[in-house]
Design an enzyme around this catalytic site. Structure first.
Site, PDB file in Angstrom:
ATOM      1  N   GLU A   1      -9.330   7.870   6.126  1.00 53.43           N
ATOM      2  CA  GLU A   1      -9.499   6.878   7.204  1.00 53.43           C
ATOM      3  C   GLU A   1     -10.001   7.506   8.509  1.00 53.43           C
ATOM      4  O   GLU A   1     -10.950   6.985   9.107  1.00 53.43           O
ATOM      5  CB  GLU A   1      -8.195   6.107   7.413  1.00 53.43           C
TER       6      GLU A   1
ATOM      7  N   LYS B   1       0.829  -1.210   0.000  1.00 51.72           N
ATOM      8  CA  LYS B   1       0.000   0.000   0.000  1.00 51.72           C
ATOM      9  C   LYS B   1       0.864   1.261   0.000  1.00 51.72           C
ATOM     10  O   LYS B   1       0.514   2.264  -0.595  1.00 51.72           O
ATOM     11  CB  LYS B   1      -0.917  -0.019   1.217  1.00 51.72           C
TER      12      LYS B   1
ATOM     13  N   ASP C   1      -4.334   6.878  15.341  1.00 46.20           N
ATOM     14  CA  ASP C   1      -4.277   5.642  14.551  1.00 46.20           C
ATOM     15  C   ASP C   1      -2.885   5.021  14.616  1.00 46.20           C
ATOM     16  O   ASP C   1      -1.949   5.480  13.958  1.00 46.20           O
ATOM     17  CB  ASP C   1      -4.654   5.993  13.094  1.00 46.20           C
TER      18      ASP C   1
END
Ligand code: AMP
Length: 564
Positions: A146, A69, A169
């Protein structure tokens, strides 16, 4: 027809759907919510996706890839066996598998998805994500950041008052902080900050180092399998410490057994430097958003590593309040993405939430600066949309000719923060023809529009003729043209993807192979025996017998796995 929500993660990916008035995670064929973002190619040249591929990371490293990614949008290719894939194509295999899982769960075709991307993803990375969706046969009209998705999963978009919240996160790949604001129905990412070199893996490293030191071992003297078994022990120990006060690690080297036991307090001491590093991005994000920690209404935890009590404690101390963590930290992003999908789908009766992000980088154009008299020097960067500006945003700047009878202006679009374009990333170029005139007399209004999906459109209007030209960014790094997409889709069609419904048995075989390679002596023989037995049962094609044996062998593998 449902619009699904997808969290296309670095370590794991998930798919969710809005059903009977609530967001639900769709389990994969193995009945697991998380599908590892790992791709492998097997002996028959078939593409393996998810858990099966993950099992092959150790046994077939040159045929297996994870963590791709972070290369989305970059001009990178990865060789897997006889194939070469771009990060977009690898992601498309994951998306395709999630699409199939959703279709089998819903019993209908799925054609559209909302996919999440990190808030810091730039234009090329976002485009690459959309293309990956297209390659997987999905229409992707919306990307969602996100942290915004996580906030929606917690229902924060329904708050009546103006509120500000922080999304913390800590995942498998990076550490990201986002500050979001909800104001009059508009959700805005106010600032983002992070540490690309801090993640869950670092906590495993700390445990590995402690193990090595306590047992007076030398990491360099261990072979690859022993090192990987040691890291696996560290992962198990770390997870154990998230639910218990004490845990242990065991490793066998040349028939000798080494071990350590530790409690949470010891782990916290070992990880003190990492905990310190969690503070910096939080402080930077607060500073950029120009707010104080006490003004943060809620803190949301996402990413698997926020399950660690030591992380939760430090967050509580920083904000003097308990963070929101009642939704599984792995699942909130996918759940939020599917809620956004549902809002979009039913926009006639439900007001679609307006989401805004910030542009993570400054977007600008190359200009020539006057250095003395009539002398100009090219190579300077003129910012048009500044970093951390809320999007959607549209801004205009005027440029003019610098020499007499100049008939062309080259609009070179860059992204970055440096004063000189050579240090920034080139995104695309547009050549404009202007009427002949004296220097400075012909002007161009240059409009940059950065939309909700983070896609940049550049429109140049020649002021004297009012002629407009829109920039089609010909080569944003790694991105493909529509023609190339069509071509690649045709090529990918011929690639066989391992059938989803055979995944369970293939997984047992792949896991057995890995355990066999990791084990020695008697244990090895025992695993070989189990594998041969399973292969024999598979050849009978008796589905009931296969299912029974599969359960039994998986249980035995689970038992073996605890004692590495
Ligand atoms: P993500 O990328 O969000 O899936 O996060 C994966 C990371 O979370 C990995 O580094 C895992 O080691 C970590 N993780 C998952 N579960 C736990 C747990 N129970 N305790 C500590 N870390 C965990």
């Amino acid at each position: 027809m449902s619009i699904i929500g997808i969290d296309l993660g670095t370590t794991n990916s998930l798919v969710a759907v809005w059903e009977e008035g609530q967001a639900k995670i769709i389990p994969n064929i193995l009945n697991k919510n998380l599908t590892p973002s790992v791709i492998s190619v097997d002996e028959n040249n078939e593409i393996l996706v998810g858990d099966v591929a993950k099992e092959r990371q150790i046994t077939h490293p040159e045929y297996t890839i994870a963590n791709f990614k972070r290369f989305m949008g970059a001009d990178r290719k990865f060789k897997l066996g006889t194939y070469t894939f771009t990060p977009e194509e690898l992601s498309s295999f994951i998306l395709k598998r999630l699409k199939e899982d959703a279709e089998s769960y819903l019993g209908e075709e799925v054609i559209e998805a909302v996919i999440s991307v990190p808030a810091y993803f730039n234009d090329a990375q976002r485009k690459a994500t959309k293309r990956a969706g297209e390659l997987a046969g999905l229409k992707v009209e919306r990307l969602i950041s996100e942290p915004t998705a996580a906030a929606i999963a917690y229902g924060l978009h329904q708050e009546d008052d103006e509120t500000q919240f922080l999304v913390f996160d800590l995942g498998g790949g990076t550490f990201d902080i986002s500050i979001l604001e909800l104001f009059e129905g508009v959700m805005e990412v106010k600032s983002i900050a992070g540490d690309n070199f801090l993640c869950g893996e670092d906590f495993n490293k700390v445990l590995v180092e402690y193990f090595i030191e306590t047992n007076k071992l030398n990491l360099k003297e261990l072979d690859n399998k022993e090192v990987s078994a040691l890291y696996k022990q560290a992962e198990l120990c770390k997870r154990e410490l998230s639910v218990k006060d004490n845990a242990a690690m065991i490793l066998r080297v040349d028939e000798k057994t080494f071990e350590i036991a530790l409690d949470r307090i010891k782990f916290e001491k070992l990880a003190a430097d990492l905990i310190m590093r969690l503070r910096h991005p939080v402080e930077r994000a607060l500073r950029d958003a120009d707010i104080h920690a006490s003004e943060i209404e809620a803190v949301i935890l996402i990413g698997g590593s926020t399950r660690m009590p030591l992380v939760r404690n430090v967050v509580s101390k920083m904000f003097n309040k308990l963070p929101y963590s009642n939704i599984n930290p792995d699942e909130s992003v996918a759940l939020g993405a599917c809620i956004q999908g549902a809002l979009k789908e039913r926009s006639s009766d439900l007001k679609e939430l307006i989401l805004t992000d910030v542009s993570p980088y400054t977007l600008g154009v190359e200009v020539a600066n006057r250095i003395e008299g009539q002398k100009y020097e090219a190579g300077y960067f003129l910012p048009i949309i500044e970093r951390n500006s809320p999007v959607p945003i549209s801004k205009v700047e005027q440029l003019s000719t610098i020499s007499d009878n100049q008939t062309k202006i080259a609009i070179k679009v860059y992204q970055g923060e440096s004063r000189r374009v050579e240090n920034n990333i080139f995104l695309g170029e547009l050549g404009i023809v202007v009427p002949k005139d004296k220097a400075g007399m012909q002007g161009v209004a240059l409009r940059y529009t950065y939309d909700i999906n983070g896609l940049l459109e550049v429109e140049a209007t020649i002021l004297s003729t009012e002629r407009k030209e829109t920039l089609i960014i010909e080569k944003s790094p790694g991105a493909m043209t529509n023609e190339e997409i069509k071509e690649r889709m045709l090529a990918l069609k011929d690639i066989k993807i391992h059938p989803r419904d055979k995944t369970e048995n293939t997984l047992i075989l792949a896991r057995g192979e890995r355990l066999y390679e990791e084990a020695l002596g008697e244990k090895r023989e025992y695993i070989a025996g189990l594998l041969s037995e399973f292969e024999r049962i598979l050849s009978t094609q008796d589905l009931r017998l296969i299912e029974k044996k599969a359960k039994l062998i998986s249980k035995k593998f689970d038992e073996l796995e605890t004692y590495y």
